[in-house]
Design a protein around this motif. Structure first.
Motif, PDB file in Angstrom:
ATOM      1  N   LYS A 250       0.278   6.863  13.312  1.00 57.46           N
ATOM      2  CA  LYS A 250       1.720   6.855  13.088  1.00 57.46           C
ATOM      3  C   LYS A 250       2.114   5.920  11.942  1.00 57.46           C
ATOM      4  CE  LYS A 250       2.416   9.796  16.369  1.00 57.46           C
ATOM      5  NZ  LYS A 250       2.720  11.192  16.034  1.00 57.46           N
ATOM      6  N   ASP A 251       2.786   4.800  12.239  1.00 58.65           N
ATOM      7  CA  ASP A 251       3.462   4.027  11.193  1.00 58.65           C
ATOM      8  C   ASP A 251       2.698   2.799  10.692  1.00 58.65           C
ATOM      9  OD1 ASP A 251       5.637   5.735  11.216  1.00 58.65           O
ATOM     10  OD2 ASP A 251       6.629   4.644  12.821  1.00 58.65           O
ATOM     11  N   ASP A 252       1.543   2.508  11.232  1.00 58.51           N
ATOM     12  CA  ASP A 252       0.879   1.254  10.866  1.00 58.51           C
ATOM     13  C   ASP A 252      -0.619   1.478  10.685  1.00 58.51           C
ATOM     14  OD1 ASP A 252       0.268  -1.372  10.351  1.00 58.51           O
ATOM     15  OD2 ASP A 252       0.449  -2.027  12.432  1.00 58.51           O
ATOM     16  N   TYR A 253      -1.037   1.677   9.435  1.00 53.60           N
ATOM     17  CA  TYR A 253      -2.460   1.839   9.138  1.00 53.60           C
ATOM     18  C   TYR A 253      -2.708   1.378   7.704  1.00 53.60           C
ATOM     19  CZ  TYR A 253      -0.690   6.164   7.010  1.00 53.60           C
ATOM     20  OH  TYR A 253       0.023   7.063   6.263  1.00 53.60           O
ATOM     21  N   ASP A 254      -3.943   0.958   7.455  1.00 54.11           N
ATOM     22  CA  ASP A 254      -4.284   0.492   6.118  1.00 54.11           C
ATOM     23  C   ASP A 254      -5.556   1.174   5.629  1.00 54.11           C
ATOM     24  OD1 ASP A 254      -6.383  -0.791   7.432  1.00 54.11           O
ATOM     25  OD2 ASP A 254      -5.387  -2.730   7.434  1.00 54.11           O
TER      26      ASP A 254
END
Length: 298
Positions: A250-254
Protein backbone atom coordinates in the motif's frame (compact mmCIF):
# COMPACT_ATOMS: atom_id res chain seq x y z
CA UNK A 1 -2.51 61.18 25.83
CA UNK A 2 -6.20 60.66 25.11
CA UNK A 3 -6.96 56.93 25.44
CA UNK A 4 -9.08 57.15 22.30
CA UNK A 5 -6.25 58.54 20.17
CA UNK A 6 -4.80 55.83 17.94
CA UNK A 7 -1.08 55.81 17.27
CA UNK A 8 0.51 54.02 14.27
CA UNK A 9 1.69 51.31 16.64
CA UNK A 10 -1.73 50.69 18.15
CA UNK A 11 -3.37 50.80 14.70
CA UNK A 12 -0.93 48.20 13.38
CA UNK A 13 -1.45 46.04 16.45
CA UNK A 14 -5.21 46.23 16.05
CA UNK A 15 -4.97 45.31 12.36
CA UNK A 16 -2.74 42.36 13.17
CA UNK A 17 -5.16 41.20 15.84
CA UNK A 18 -8.10 41.48 13.43
CA UNK A 19 -6.20 39.45 10.84
CA UNK A 20 -5.40 36.82 13.45
CA UNK A 21 -9.07 36.57 14.45
CA UNK A 22 -10.21 36.37 10.83
CA UNK A 23 -7.62 33.71 10.11
CA UNK A 24 -8.86 31.66 13.03
CA UNK A 25 -12.47 32.03 11.88
CA UNK A 26 -11.85 31.50 8.18
CA UNK A 27 -8.42 30.41 7.01
CA UNK A 28 -9.10 31.15 3.33
CA UNK A 29 -10.01 34.81 3.89
CA UNK A 30 -6.37 35.87 4.15
CA UNK A 31 -5.75 34.67 0.60
CA UNK A 32 -8.48 36.80 -0.97
CA UNK A 33 -8.16 40.37 -2.13
CA UNK A 34 -10.06 42.51 0.41
CA UNK A 35 -11.70 44.57 -2.35
CA UNK A 36 -12.37 42.20 -5.25
CA UNK A 37 -12.60 39.05 -3.07
CA UNK A 38 -10.68 37.18 -5.76
CA UNK A 39 -8.09 34.64 -4.66
CA UNK A 40 -4.55 35.95 -4.70
CA UNK A 41 -1.81 34.08 -6.49
CA UNK A 42 -0.26 31.72 -3.95
CA UNK A 43 3.43 31.08 -3.51
CA UNK A 44 4.68 27.54 -2.98
CA UNK A 45 4.83 28.07 0.77
CA UNK A 46 1.35 29.60 0.92
CA UNK A 47 -0.10 26.70 -1.05
CA UNK A 48 1.60 24.34 1.38
CA UNK A 49 0.05 26.26 4.30
CA UNK A 50 -3.43 25.82 2.80
CA UNK A 51 -2.86 22.13 2.17
CA UNK A 52 -1.49 21.48 5.66
CA UNK A 53 -4.30 23.44 7.31
CA UNK A 54 -7.08 21.38 5.74
CA UNK A 55 -5.36 17.98 5.57
CA UNK A 56 -5.50 17.88 9.33
CA UNK A 57 -4.69 14.18 9.74
CA UNK A 58 -1.81 14.37 7.25
CA UNK A 59 -2.98 11.38 5.23
CA UNK A 60 -2.52 13.10 1.87
CA UNK A 61 -6.21 13.81 1.23
CA UNK A 62 -8.82 16.41 2.12
CA UNK A 63 -11.85 14.29 2.87
CA UNK A 64 -14.85 13.89 5.15
CA UNK A 65 -15.13 16.68 7.72
CA UNK A 66 -11.90 18.21 6.36
CA UNK A 67 -13.53 18.66 2.96
CA UNK A 68 -16.71 20.05 4.53
CA UNK A 69 -14.67 22.61 6.47
CA UNK A 70 -12.67 23.62 3.40
CA UNK A 71 -15.76 24.10 1.23
CA UNK A 72 -17.58 26.13 3.90
CA UNK A 73 -14.59 28.44 4.37
CA UNK A 74 -13.81 28.65 0.65
CA UNK A 75 -17.34 29.84 -0.16
CA UNK A 76 -17.90 32.12 2.83
CA UNK A 77 -14.49 33.80 2.38
CA UNK A 78 -15.66 35.13 -1.00
CA UNK A 79 -18.32 37.27 0.70
CA UNK A 80 -17.43 40.92 1.16
CA UNK A 81 -18.94 40.91 4.64
CA UNK A 82 -17.62 38.85 7.51
CA UNK A 83 -19.79 35.78 6.92
CA UNK A 84 -19.22 32.82 9.19
CA UNK A 85 -18.52 29.43 7.54
CA UNK A 86 -21.50 28.12 9.52
CA UNK A 87 -23.71 30.32 7.35
CA UNK A 88 -23.34 27.67 4.65
CA UNK A 89 -26.24 25.36 5.46
CA UNK A 90 -26.07 21.59 5.18
CA UNK A 91 -28.31 21.71 2.11
CA UNK A 92 -26.08 24.29 0.44
CA UNK A 93 -23.00 22.27 1.40
CA UNK A 94 -24.38 19.06 -0.10
CA UNK A 95 -25.13 20.80 -3.40
CA UNK A 96 -21.78 22.57 -3.37
CA UNK A 97 -19.90 19.36 -2.67
CA UNK A 98 -21.65 17.57 -5.50
CA UNK A 99 -20.69 20.27 -8.02
CA UNK A 100 -17.20 20.65 -6.60
CA UNK A 101 -16.37 16.93 -6.70
CA UNK A 102 -17.72 16.60 -10.21
CA UNK A 103 -15.41 19.40 -11.34
CA UNK A 104 -12.23 18.59 -9.39
CA UNK A 105 -12.30 14.97 -8.20
CA UNK A 106 -10.56 13.62 -11.29
CA UNK A 107 -10.17 10.04 -10.10
CA UNK A 108 -13.65 10.03 -8.55
CA UNK A 109 -12.50 8.63 -5.20
CA UNK A 110 -14.64 11.01 -3.16
CA UNK A 111 -11.72 12.99 -1.75
CA UNK A 112 -9.32 15.69 -2.89
CA UNK A 113 -5.61 15.08 -3.30
CA UNK A 114 -2.97 17.74 -3.66
CA UNK A 115 -3.01 17.69 -7.47
CA UNK A 116 -6.75 18.20 -7.55
CA UNK A 117 -6.51 21.12 -5.13
CA UNK A 118 -3.83 22.63 -7.39
CA UNK A 119 -6.46 22.91 -10.14
CA UNK A 120 -8.60 25.13 -7.92
CA UNK A 121 -6.17 27.56 -6.32
CA UNK A 122 -4.20 30.15 -8.32
CA UNK A 123 -0.47 29.60 -7.83
CA UNK A 124 2.86 30.71 -9.21
CA UNK A 125 2.95 29.41 -12.77
CA UNK A 126 6.17 27.44 -12.40
CA UNK A 127 5.04 25.79 -9.19
CA UNK A 128 1.70 24.92 -10.73
CA UNK A 129 3.53 23.16 -13.57
CA UNK A 130 4.95 20.71 -11.05
CA UNK A 131 1.42 19.38 -10.60
CA UNK A 132 0.40 19.45 -14.26
CA UNK A 133 2.37 17.24 -16.54
CA UNK A 134 1.88 17.57 -20.30
CA UNK A 135 2.64 13.88 -20.65
CA UNK A 136 1.53 11.97 -17.54
CA UNK A 137 3.30 8.68 -16.90
CA UNK A 138 1.54 5.83 -18.64
CA UNK A 139 2.81 3.09 -16.32
CA UNK A 140 5.22 2.09 -13.58
CA UNK A 141 7.67 1.11 -16.30
CA UNK A 142 8.16 4.81 -17.04
CA UNK A 143 8.21 5.54 -13.31
CA UNK A 144 11.07 3.11 -12.68
CA UNK A 145 13.07 4.59 -15.55
CA UNK A 146 12.77 8.03 -13.96
CA UNK A 147 13.60 6.63 -10.54
CA UNK A 148 16.81 5.03 -11.80
CA UNK A 149 17.75 8.19 -13.70
CA UNK A 150 17.50 10.54 -10.71
CA UNK A 151 18.66 8.18 -7.95
CA UNK A 152 22.15 8.95 -9.21
CA UNK A 153 23.99 7.52 -6.21
CA UNK A 154 21.87 4.32 -6.20
CA UNK A 155 21.02 4.90 -2.54
CA UNK A 156 17.47 3.71 -2.98
CA UNK A 157 16.16 7.21 -2.18
CA UNK A 158 15.66 10.50 -4.02
CA UNK A 159 17.70 12.89 -1.90
CA UNK A 160 17.00 16.65 -1.79
CA UNK A 161 19.63 17.49 -4.45
CA UNK A 162 18.36 14.73 -6.71
CA UNK A 163 14.79 15.95 -6.27
CA UNK A 164 15.89 19.48 -7.12
CA UNK A 165 17.47 18.22 -10.35
CA UNK A 166 14.27 16.35 -11.18
CA UNK A 167 12.11 19.45 -10.60
CA UNK A 168 14.48 21.59 -12.68
CA UNK A 169 14.25 19.18 -15.60
CA UNK A 170 10.48 18.87 -15.22
CA UNK A 171 9.98 22.63 -15.38
CA UNK A 172 12.27 22.93 -18.39
CA UNK A 173 10.36 20.24 -20.25
CA UNK A 174 6.91 21.45 -19.23
CA UNK A 175 7.45 25.11 -20.12
CA UNK A 176 10.70 25.04 -22.08
CA UNK A 177 12.13 27.48 -19.54
CA UNK A 178 15.65 27.86 -18.20
CA UNK A 179 15.25 30.86 -15.91
CA UNK A 180 14.02 29.24 -12.69
CA UNK A 181 16.29 30.70 -10.03
CA UNK A 182 18.23 28.50 -7.66
CA UNK A 183 16.38 30.04 -4.71
CA UNK A 184 13.02 29.16 -6.27
CA UNK A 185 14.16 25.60 -6.99
CA UNK A 186 15.23 25.23 -3.37
CA UNK A 187 11.85 26.59 -2.23
CA UNK A 188 9.98 24.17 -4.54
CA UNK A 189 12.15 21.27 -3.41
CA UNK A 190 11.55 22.06 0.27
CA UNK A 191 7.81 22.37 -0.35
CA UNK A 192 7.63 19.08 -2.26
CA UNK A 193 9.49 17.37 0.57
CA UNK A 194 7.06 18.84 3.10
CA UNK A 195 4.15 17.48 1.06
CA UNK A 196 5.41 14.07 -0.03
CA UNK A 197 8.07 13.10 2.54
CA UNK A 198 5.64 11.26 4.84
CA UNK A 199 8.24 9.97 7.31
CA UNK A 200 10.08 13.33 7.37
CA UNK A 201 13.57 11.93 6.79
CA UNK A 202 14.46 14.63 4.25
CA UNK A 203 14.30 12.37 1.19
CA UNK A 204 11.74 10.47 -0.88
CA UNK A 205 11.46 6.72 -0.72
CA UNK A 206 9.84 4.70 -3.49
CA UNK A 207 6.25 4.97 -2.21
CA UNK A 208 6.61 8.71 -1.55
CA UNK A 209 7.96 9.40 -5.04
CA UNK A 210 5.07 7.34 -6.43
CA UNK A 211 2.64 9.88 -4.94
CA UNK A 212 4.56 12.74 -6.55
CA UNK A 213 4.63 10.90 -9.88
CA UNK A 214 1.40 8.89 -10.15
CA UNK A 215 0.90 6.66 -13.17
CA UNK A 216 -2.23 6.39 -15.29
CA UNK A 217 -2.70 2.65 -15.01
CA UNK A 218 -1.74 -0.25 -12.79
CA UNK A 219 -0.46 -3.34 -14.61
CA UNK A 220 -3.78 -5.12 -13.96
CA UNK A 221 -5.54 -2.54 -16.16
CA UNK A 222 -3.21 -2.70 -19.15
CA UNK A 223 -1.44 -5.07 -21.49
CA UNK A 224 1.58 -6.27 -19.53
CA UNK A 225 3.37 -7.98 -22.40
CA UNK A 226 3.88 -4.81 -24.42
CA UNK A 227 6.40 -6.13 -26.89
CA UNK A 228 4.30 -9.26 -27.59
CA UNK A 229 7.29 -11.57 -27.21
CA UNK A 230 5.58 -13.60 -24.50
CA UNK A 231 7.81 -12.32 -21.68
CA UNK A 232 8.43 -9.20 -19.60
CA UNK A 233 11.95 -8.17 -18.68
CA UNK A 234 14.25 -5.26 -17.80
CA UNK A 235 12.28 -2.02 -17.13
CA UNK A 236 8.96 -3.77 -17.80
CA UNK A 237 9.83 -6.27 -15.09
CA UNK A 238 10.80 -3.57 -12.57
CA UNK A 239 7.62 -1.61 -13.23
CA UNK A 240 5.53 -4.76 -12.98
CA UNK A 241 7.06 -5.69 -9.62
CA UNK A 242 6.63 -2.13 -8.33
CA UNK A 243 2.89 -2.36 -9.11
CA UNK A 244 2.69 -5.72 -7.35
CA UNK A 245 4.48 -4.34 -4.30
CA UNK A 246 2.08 -1.41 -4.18
CA UNK A 247 -0.84 -3.84 -4.01
CA UNK A 248 0.74 -5.65 -1.06
CA UNK A 249 2.42 -2.81 0.88
CA UNK A 250 0.00 0.00 0.00
CA UNK A 251 1.40 3.39 1.07
CA UNK A 252 4.75 2.66 2.71
CA UNK A 253 7.54 0.88 0.82
CA UNK A 254 11.06 1.65 -0.30
CA UNK A 255 13.68 0.35 -2.73
CA UNK A 256 14.87 -2.30 -0.26
CA UNK A 257 11.30 -3.58 0.04
CA UNK A 258 11.16 -3.82 -3.74
CA UNK A 259 14.42 -5.77 -3.88
CA UNK A 260 13.31 -8.20 -1.17
CA UNK A 261 9.86 -8.55 -2.73
CA UNK A 262 11.41 -9.29 -6.12
CA UNK A 263 13.64 -11.98 -4.65
CA UNK A 264 10.77 -13.61 -2.71
CA UNK A 265 8.23 -13.58 -5.51
CA UNK A 266 10.56 -14.72 -8.25
CA UNK A 267 12.13 -17.46 -6.16
CA UNK A 268 8.67 -18.67 -5.16
CA UNK A 269 7.55 -19.22 -8.75
CA UNK A 270 10.71 -20.95 -9.93
CA UNK A 271 11.77 -17.87 -11.87
CA UNK A 272 14.10 -18.83 -14.71
CA UNK A 273 17.61 -17.40 -14.81
CA UNK A 274 17.35 -15.44 -18.03
CA UNK A 275 15.87 -12.37 -16.33
CA UNK A 276 12.43 -12.74 -17.89
CA UNK A 277 8.91 -13.63 -16.78
CA UNK A 278 6.70 -15.71 -19.06
CA UNK A 279 2.90 -15.66 -19.16
CA UNK A 280 2.85 -18.93 -17.23
CA UNK A 281 5.14 -17.53 -14.52
CA UNK A 282 3.00 -14.37 -14.31
CA UNK A 283 -0.07 -16.52 -13.67
CA UNK A 284 1.80 -18.30 -10.86
CA UNK A 285 2.79 -14.96 -9.32
CA UNK A 286 -0.80 -13.69 -9.32
CA UNK A 287 -2.05 -16.94 -7.81
CA UNK A 288 0.61 -16.66 -5.09
CA UNK A 289 -0.43 -13.08 -4.30
CA UNK A 290 -4.09 -14.06 -4.19
CA UNK A 291 -3.27 -16.50 -1.38
CA UNK A 292 -1.22 -13.98 0.62
CA UNK A 293 -2.99 -12.48 3.69
CA UNK A 294 -3.44 -8.70 3.86
CA UNK A 295 -0.42 -6.81 5.16
CA UNK A 296 -2.13 -6.02 8.49
CA UNK A 297 -2.61 -9.74 9.14
CA UNK A 298 1.00 -10.71 8.46
Amino acid sequence: MDATTATPATTAAAAAKRLQIEKAQNFMRQYRDPESRELKKLSANQFMDVWSHYDKDGNGYIEGTELDGFLREFVSSANATDVSPEAVTDTMLAELKSCFMEAYDDNQDGKIDIRELAQLLPMEENFLLLFRFDNPLESSVEFMKIWREYDTDNSGYIEADELKNFLRDLLKEAKKINDVSEDKLIEYTDTMLQVFDANKDGRLQLSEMAKLLPVKENFLCRQVFKDNNGTIENEELRGFLKDLLELVKKDDYDAQDLSQFEETILRGVGYDKDGKISRKELTMILLTLAKMPPEDDQ
